[in-house]
Design a protein around this motif. Structure first.
Motif, short mmCIF file in Angstrom:
data_model
loop_
_atom_site.label_atom_id
_atom_site.label_comp_id
_atom_site.label_asym_id
_atom_site.label_seq_id
_atom_site.Cartn_x
_atom_site.Cartn_y
_atom_site.Cartn_z
N LEU A 1 0.82 -1.22 0.00
CA LEU A 1 0.00 0.00 0.00
C LEU A 1 0.85 1.27 0.00
O LEU A 1 0.33 2.37 0.02
CB LEU A 1 -0.94 0.01 1.23
N LYS B 1 -6.30 4.15 2.92
CA LYS B 1 -5.23 3.18 2.62
C LYS B 1 -4.97 2.28 3.83
O LYS B 1 -4.74 1.08 3.67
CB LYS B 1 -3.96 3.91 2.21
N SER C 1 -3.73 8.05 -6.67
CA SER C 1 -4.06 6.99 -5.71
C SER C 1 -5.28 6.19 -6.18
O SER C 1 -5.38 4.99 -5.94
CB SER C 1 -4.34 7.58 -4.33
N LEU D 1 -5.22 2.25 -6.70
CA LEU D 1 -6.11 1.33 -5.98
C LEU D 1 -6.88 0.45 -6.96
O LEU D 1 -7.05 -0.76 -6.74
CB LEU D 1 -7.09 2.10 -5.07
#
Ligand SMILES: Nc1ncnc2c1ncn2[C@@H]1O[C@H](COP(=O)(O)OP(=O)(O)OP(=O)(O)O)[C@@H](O)[C@H]1O
Ligand SMILES: [Mg+2]
Length: 265
Positions: free
Chosen positions: A133, A153, A180, A184
């Motif tokens: 992550l 996260k 992000s 993801l």
């Protein structure tokens, strides 16, 4: 091997003192699928996801998960509940409600510790998901003092540390910056490639398109009115308007119709 993960048969549900929300919901989700639940605000997406996670229960009909009928009594059994929540990971719409320790590391270690894993394995899992992550730098921080995207996260990391078979994410990209978000989405697609079942909910049409190969649409009357590909759904402008997923931002240029989340500048 494919097997049914969730089967809902004639499911009815209402919140206490509320109007009936679902009256006759039928749905089957198979292992390895990536499914996205689409619907306007209040259509019942979060409620349906919570039902799959064993947080609320049908009042009529039945819900089966991994071939077992799920009800409140069964989830009151600690051992069953622990195993169920290990297999079915849930990322809430609002990550805030899901974080409860004072250090990110403890937050991520909590699930694996509950599973009874030895300390070395727990530490390994924590390190692995921190790396995956890309949040190693947050390890000593307090989850409460993180930004919204960082909290998300950490919530994802805490769920992934339990290596669930099914990942359920409510509005997964909310609060994440564009980079992000993309990251993801790619992670979820990779997890799906590796055999995980991925179930998401959103009201963003464009997200449904990239995050799933099967889209389910809940109408504002809380009925499943579409079950099929995102591409075919995008071609059904009338349905999209009817379920309040499209409005005047749909328009045509020379090359044909398209939509935006926002009006052209
Ligand atoms: N805890 C609750 N108690 C009573 N009613 C609730 C509760 N949670 C949700 N509802 C109602 O149930 C309906 C469906 O809510 P739900 O949160 O499932 O919708 P949603 O599709 O996830 O919406 P959104 O896109 O805004 O997240 C709404 O009318 C909501 O007001
Ligand atoms: Mg919701």
């Amino acid at each position: 091997m494919t097997y049914p993960v969730f089967e809902l048969e004639r499911v009815g549900f209402n919140y206490p003192y509320g109007e009936p929300l679902f009256t006759d919901l039928n749905l089957k989700i198979t292992a390895g699928e990536k499914v996205c639940l689409l619907g306007a605000n209040g259509s019942g997406k979060s409620t349906l996801l919570k039902m799959l996670c064993g947080l609320v229960f049908p009042h009529a009909g039945r819900l089966q998960a991994f071939g077992t009928q799920i009800d409140e009594q069964l989830l009151e059994d600690d051992q069953f509940a622990r195993e169920y929540h290990r297999r079915v990971g849930f990322i809430f719409q609002n990550s805030e409600v899901q974080l409860f320790t004072t250090r990110v590391e403890d937050e991520i270690a909590f699930g694996p510790l509950q599973m009874g894993l030895d300390l070395e394995t727990v530490q390994q899992r924590v390190n692995d998901v921190l790396k995956l992550l890309r949040i190693e730098h947050l390890v000593e921080r307090s989850p409460y003092r993180l930004s919204g995207g960082e909290k998300k996260k950490v919530a994802v990391a805490a769920v992934l540390a339990m290596n669930p078979q099914v990942l359920i994410l409510d509005e997964p990209t909310n609060g994440l910056d564009p980079k992000s978000q993309r990251w993801l989405i790619d992670l979820l697609l990779e997890l799906n490639q590796a055999g995980r079942t991925i179930i998401t909910a959103t009201h963003h049409l464009d997200l449904a398109h990239v995050i799933s190969d099967r889209v389910l649409v809940l109408s504002e009357e809380h009925e499943l009115v579409y079950d099929g590909s995102a591409a075919r759904l995008l071609g059904n402008k009338d349905l999209l308007i009817q379920v309040n997923l499209l409005d005047e931002y749909y328009h045509s240029h020379d090359q044909g119709g398209h939509f935006h989340l926002y009006r052209h500048g």
